[in-house]
Design an enzyme around this catalytic site. Sequence first.
Site, PDB file in Angstrom:
ATOM      1  N   SER A  74      62.749  22.814  28.918  1.00 26.35           N
ATOM      2  CA  SER A  74      62.150  22.506  27.699  1.00 26.35           C
ATOM      3  C   SER A  74      60.489  22.304  27.715  1.00 26.35           C
ATOM      4  O   SER A  74      59.762  22.341  26.531  1.00 26.35           O
ATOM      5  CB  SER A  74      62.612  21.162  27.051  1.00 26.35           C
ATOM      6  N   LYS A  77      58.342  24.477  25.678  1.00 29.28           N
ATOM      7  CA  LYS A  77      58.058  24.237  24.259  1.00 29.28           C
ATOM      8  C   LYS A  77      56.497  23.618  24.106  1.00 29.28           C
ATOM      9  O   LYS A  77      56.009  23.892  23.233  1.00 29.28           O
ATOM     10  CB  LYS A  77      58.579  23.069  23.521  1.00 29.28           C
ATOM     11  N   SER A 134      62.466  16.867  21.563  1.00 30.78           N
ATOM     12  CA  SER A 134      62.718  18.331  22.201  1.00 30.78           C
ATOM     13  C   SER A 134      63.558  19.168  21.479  1.00 30.78           C
ATOM     14  O   SER A 134      64.561  19.763  22.262  1.00 30.78           O
ATOM     15  CB  SER A 134      63.085  17.982  23.770  1.00 30.78           C
ATOM     16  N   LYS A 237      55.271  16.479  27.491  1.00 30.27           N
ATOM     17  CA  LYS A 237      56.711  17.339  27.256  1.00 30.27           C
ATOM     18  C   LYS A 237      57.778  17.154  28.646  1.00 30.27           C
ATOM     19  O   LYS A 237      57.210  17.345  29.741  1.00 30.27           O
ATOM     20  CB  LYS A 237      56.577  18.728  26.916  1.00 30.27           C
TER      21      LYS A 237
END
Length: 396
Positions: A74, A77, A134, A237
């Site tokens: 993730s 992202k 997320s 993140k």
Amino acid sequence: MRRIFCFLFSLLILLPVSIADDAEVFDSWEPVEAAASGVAGSLSVPAPSAILMERSTGAVLYEKNADERLATASITKVMTLLLTMEALERGQIAYGQKLTVSRAAMRLGGSTAFLHEGESYTVDEMLKAVTIASANDGSVVLAEAVAGTEETFVAMMNERAAQLGMTGTHFVNCHGLDDPQHYTTARDVAVMSQALLAHKEIRNYSTVWLDALRDGTFQLANTNRLVRFYEGVTGLKTGTTGKAGSCVSASAERDGMELIAVVMNAGNTDDRYESARKMLDYGFAGYAAMTVWPDEVLLPVPVILGRGKEVQPILESEETIIFEKHKKPLILKRVELAEDVQAPVSKGQKLGEVIVECEGSVLIRVPIVAAGDVAKLTWWDVFKRLWGLLTMSAKP
């Protein structure tokens, strides 16, 4: 009469001098990267791939297998958010704009906000869902808002990665679910994190520990544990899949210096956070930032045969260097500035430089330039000046 003679003598000597000759004084200047390196072997992190970068300069303070291509999870992202923030900056989309959840977004598994086809959310709400929780489904909603389809958005992701010099990265989706052709490196994650953090507004989401959707009925908890437990965290993140392991791009700011610690393929979440924390602690303990300014006021530079007698020198840009704290007493700054300059002078024309050195090595050179234009004297200007001197001399 003596003043008239001196004026004419100077004019005869200086008129033939070419402007190019005067400009060559500093033509040999070349930029020097403002980077600092940690002491090799002085830091050990559990993760197999990691990097520590200072945001404003891109200086790499530590790295370990930073160019190994690995599954992205993730932290993909980060690029999704970067393209969204850039679309907001262009005015292509707006924070309050309503977005409708598509079937493609609803069908995604993994980490989601359990969005349903046909529901409407603002861009602001989807930024919350993606950055804090997320949400894979929220990523597709944002991608479709920016590019129409996820496929088109992914092409934009790869194009932007190329622009940023991310040579070890290839995206096939906007969320990070495992795919053999979806990969990146710790260095590339640091680079795209650096670009995202340049958008200050992302911190309105990446620093939030708890929030909610659907009028408070659906809770969002930040997947980045450091947001709650590490001083100065600004984001950014996390990512976890079976193939990627535990990953994080963690950023924090203290004393005017923002660091980005990227961890890839850690064996578990504890190793992920321990690796990030160790790197951030190492960076803040051992390094500091300094904005480059001359130690003395820059005085105006005389202009020869100009309509104006002088031009104000200024720094071309505000630059920062990162240095090891224990070397601060060894850092020296010096200014090299032209004694005078021949007209015409153009705004931005190089007049000198500020040089920062440490132990005989140049850390950075910052150009000093003209703050404005100064036109060259015309023959009519010369005549008027000469006439003025004659008139003054004729007075009793």
